[in-house]
Write a protein that holds these residues in place. Sequence first.
Motif, PDB file in Angstrom:
ATOM      1  N   PHE A 448       0.775  -1.265  -0.031  1.00  0.00           N
ATOM      2  CA  PHE A 448      -0.022  -0.174  -0.064  1.00  0.00           C
ATOM      3  C   PHE A 448       0.940   1.350   0.088  1.00  0.00           C
ATOM      4  O   PHE A 448       1.715   1.401   0.815  1.00  0.00           O
ATOM      5  CB  PHE A 448      -0.941   0.165   1.190  1.00  0.00           C
ATOM      6  N   GLY A 449       0.505   2.280  -0.704  1.00  0.00           N
ATOM      7  CA  GLY A 449       1.316   3.417  -0.860  1.00  0.00           C
ATOM      8  C   GLY A 449       2.356   3.605  -1.580  1.00  0.00           C
ATOM      9  O   GLY A 449       2.878   4.666  -2.280  1.00  0.00           O
ATOM     10  N   ASN A 450       2.733   2.526  -2.466  1.00  0.00           N
ATOM     11  CA  ASN A 450       3.770   2.391  -3.189  1.00  0.00           C
ATOM     12  C   ASN A 450       3.450   2.917  -4.637  1.00  0.00           C
ATOM     13  O   ASN A 450       3.011   2.055  -5.431  1.00  0.00           O
ATOM     14  CB  ASN A 450       4.520   1.211  -3.355  1.00  0.00           C
ATOM     15  N   ALA A 451       3.596   4.326  -4.942  1.00  0.00           N
ATOM     16  CA  ALA A 451       3.087   4.856  -6.135  1.00  0.00           C
ATOM     17  C   ALA A 451       3.993   4.304  -7.142  1.00  0.00           C
ATOM     18  O   ALA A 451       3.633   4.148  -8.331  1.00  0.00           O
ATOM     19  CB  ALA A 451       3.149   6.370  -5.988  1.00  0.00           C
ATOM     20  N   ASP A 452       5.409   4.423  -6.891  1.00  0.00           N
ATOM     21  CA  ASP A 452       6.208   3.939  -7.974  1.00  0.00           C
ATOM     22  C   ASP A 452       6.051   2.414  -8.765  1.00  0.00           C
ATOM     23  O   ASP A 452       6.074   2.219  -9.744  1.00  0.00           O
ATOM     24  CB  ASP A 452       7.735   3.922  -7.414  1.00  0.00           C
ATOM     25  N   ALA A 453       5.641   1.750  -7.480  1.00  0.00           N
ATOM     26  CA  ALA A 453       5.344   0.243  -8.181  1.00  0.00           C
ATOM     27  C   ALA A 453       4.232   0.186  -8.953  1.00  0.00           C
ATOM     28  O   ALA A 453       4.068  -0.494 -10.020  1.00  0.00           O
ATOM     29  CB  ALA A 453       5.215  -0.679  -6.668  1.00  0.00           C
ATOM     30  N   ALA A 454       3.163   1.182  -8.436  1.00  0.00           N
ATOM     31  CA  ALA A 454       1.828   1.121  -9.094  1.00  0.00           C
ATOM     32  C   ALA A 454       2.001   1.679 -10.650  1.00  0.00           C
ATOM     33  O   ALA A 454       1.406   1.046 -11.666  1.00  0.00           O
ATOM     34  CB  ALA A 454       0.695   1.860  -8.398  1.00  0.00           C
ATOM     35  N   LEU A 455       2.859   2.740 -10.632  1.00  0.00           N
ATOM     36  CA  LEU A 455       3.007   3.287 -12.012  1.00  0.00           C
ATOM     37  C   LEU A 455       3.788   2.177 -12.871  1.00  0.00           C
ATOM     38  O   LEU A 455       3.714   2.036 -14.105  1.00  0.00           O
ATOM     39  CB  LEU A 455       3.636   4.556 -11.868  1.00  0.00           C
ATOM     40  N   GLU A 456       4.827   1.718 -12.342  1.00  0.00           N
ATOM     41  CA  GLU A 456       5.703   0.865 -13.026  1.00  0.00           C
ATOM     42  C   GLU A 456       5.016  -0.427 -13.598  1.00  0.00           C
ATOM     43  O   GLU A 456       5.165  -0.976 -14.784  1.00  0.00           O
ATOM     44  CB  GLU A 456       6.809   0.241 -12.238  1.00  0.00           C
ATOM     45  N   LEU A 457       3.737  -0.843 -12.704  1.00  0.00           N
ATOM     46  CA  LEU A 457       3.051  -1.896 -13.355  1.00  0.00           C
ATOM     47  C   LEU A 457       2.172  -1.383 -14.575  1.00  0.00           C
ATOM     48  O   LEU A 457       2.382  -2.143 -15.521  1.00  0.00           O
ATOM     49  CB  LEU A 457       1.850  -2.231 -12.207  1.00  0.00           C
ATOM     50  N   LEU A 458       1.784  -0.188 -14.489  1.00  0.00           N
ATOM     51  CA  LEU A 458       1.043   0.461 -15.878  1.00  0.00           C
ATOM     52  C   LEU A 458       2.146   0.375 -16.883  1.00  0.00           C
ATOM     53  O   LEU A 458       1.658   0.169 -18.154  1.00  0.00           O
ATOM     54  CB  LEU A 458       0.580   1.795 -15.554  1.00  0.00           C
TER      55      LEU A 458
END
Length: 599
Positions: A448-458
Amino acid sequence: MVEGQIAVEEYKTENTEHTWDLKKIQSAHKILKKILYKKGQVTKGYADRTLYVNLSNNEISEKPVTDEMKKKFTGGRGFGLKLMWDSCKPSTRWDSPENELLITTGPLCGTTQYAGSGKSLCLSVSPSTNIICDCNVGGFFGPYMKFAGFDALEIQGKATKDVIVVIDGEKGSVSIETAPLEETNTHLLAEQLTRMYASEDTEKSRQKVSVVSSGLAAEHSFWGCLNFSFYDIRRKVPRIKQAGRGGLGTVLRDKKIKAVVVKVERFDGVSNHPADPVALAKVGTKLHKEIRDLDRYQCNMRAVGTGHLVEIMDAYDLLPTENYRFGSFPKASKIYSPKFYELFTKIIPDGCWYGCTMACSKTVDGYTVMTGPYKGQKVTVDGPEYETIGACSNMSLWDPLWILEFNFYCDTYGIDTISAGTSIAFYMEMYEYGILNKERCDGLELCFGNADAALELLHRIARGDSGEFIIVAAKGARRVKDWINQHGWGDKHLVEDTGMESKGLEFSEYVTKESLAMQGGYGLTLKGPQHDEAWLIFMDMVNNAIPTFQMKAEALHYFPMWRTWFGLNGLCKLPWNDVEPADNAQTSEPSKVPEHVQN
Ligand code: SF4
C-alpha cells in the motif's frame, strides 16, 4: 465574458510542443474503402439513420432509423442494445469478430440550451464480464456524429492492420484507412489526428474535429477505455472524457482500430432541431441560472469538479482506503478538493460540451510527468475526477501529484482508472498478507502506498511485458483471484472476499458496508458493480433520505429506470441532481428532485 474567464488569445499552456511531419504521416495512409453519403438534416433530435462499418470485409453502409425504433428504444443505450441484438449471437464473446462496438446518441444529444446534453453511449461485449457493457461519455464526438448525419456508429469485424475510421461531415464521406505511423497513446494521437483532419490550420477548424481513441495498455489488458476528445480553444489542446468501464478500449484495439475521427461541417445552437425549441430554451435558462447561483453553496463543482465528493465521502466513512478496508483515513485531507483546486488551471468554461454551465471538466496544464516514457515532458491532465481520486486512496496514494501521474498514464495508455485502481488495491492487500510477494509480482513491491510500483505496473502493461504476474494483473481482479487460487497461495475464501469485483468487473469507489441501498444498486446493475444505474450512497448515507427498508427497495426500483432514461436520451446526470432547486427539500420526494424531473 464571464468573470474570471481568460480570453482565448491570452492563454497558452506550457505543455511540451510536438513537431510532427503530419503530411508524411498522413501520406502513409492507404484508403481501404471510402463511400460518399448524402448529407442530411437532424429533425427533432434524430438524423434518422445509423452507420455500419465492418472491418473484416471493409463494408460501409447506412441503416434507417424507423419511427418504431425511436418509439421502442428512444436512442442512446436503447439503440445500441437493439443493434447488438440484431447482429450478435448467443455465442458472441468480447473478441469474436461479430462482437460490435457501438457509439450511439439520444435525441437530446447535441442540444446546447440545456446543461449536459453532449453525452454519447458506448456498448460492446466486455472482456471483463463477457456480457454487454454500456458506458456514457462526454466530449464532442456524439453530437458531431449526429450533425454529420448518423445517430449511431456500429462497428463489426476486425482489421488485420491498424486502421482509422473517418466520418467527414464536411465532404459527406466515410472511409477506412490504414494508419501505420500515428502514435497509439491518446494524448499524442488525439492531437495528431485533430490537426491532420482540421480543414484549416486554425483553432476554429480544430474545434470541429473529435477523436475516439485508446492506448497501448488497452492492447494488453481488460481495462481498456475509450477516450473521447473535445478540442479546447483556450488551452489549444484536445482534451478528453472517458467511457471507462468494462474494457471497451480493449475491444477497440482488438479490432485494430487506432481511432475513429469525426469532422463536422458547421453547427449552432439549433442544429439538433428540437421539437419544441421555445420550451427547451425556457427550462434551459432556468437551469443555467440555478447552477450559476446555487452550485457554489451546494457542491462547488464549477470550481473543483466531482472531486468535491472526496471530503464528503471521508467525513461519512465512505471513501475507499486500502482496498476498502477503511472508509476514512487520517491522511485523506491531503487529497481534498482545495488541494486540486490549487493545481487546476482556472479557466472557465470547463464544460465537455457547449452550454454546460456546470463545467465540471477540470484540468491541470503544464504538469511535468515524473515516470515512464514521457518523463520530463509537460502535459495536460484531465481531471482528476472523484472516481480517480478514490481509486488512488484505495491504493493509499495521498500525494496529489502522484494522483495526477496515475490519472495521466491511465488516460493516455487507454485504461480505466477505476478498474486499474481497484485491482491494484487488491494486489496490494494480497502483498500485505504475504500471499503475493516481490518474486510472485515480477519484482514489484506492491505494498500500500507504493506509487512507484503502481506506475511501473502500468508501464509494463503498456509495454506488453511478458512477466507472468504482469500478464494476469492486466486482466483484473477476477483473473488474479483465479491465478492465486490455482497456485494454492493463501486462504481461498480470504482471496475471494478481498478482491472487490462482481461478474468480473471491479467495484467503483465507494465503501458500501453500511449502505444496503448502494450494495443493492451494485448487485442489480446489469454490467457489474458500477454506480451509474443506481448511485444511492449519497441519499442513503449522507442525506439519510431513504431510511426504511421499503424506501430503499423503492429507490432500487425507481432510480435505475430513471437514470437509464438519461442514457437513452444522451443527457449527463450531474445537472439533474448535483445542484438542486433552493426549495427542493420542501418537496414531497426531494431525492428525485421533482422540478428537474419536470424539466
Ligand atoms: S456536468 Fe460535467 S460531465 Fe456533465 S456535461 Fe457538464 S461538464 Fe460534462
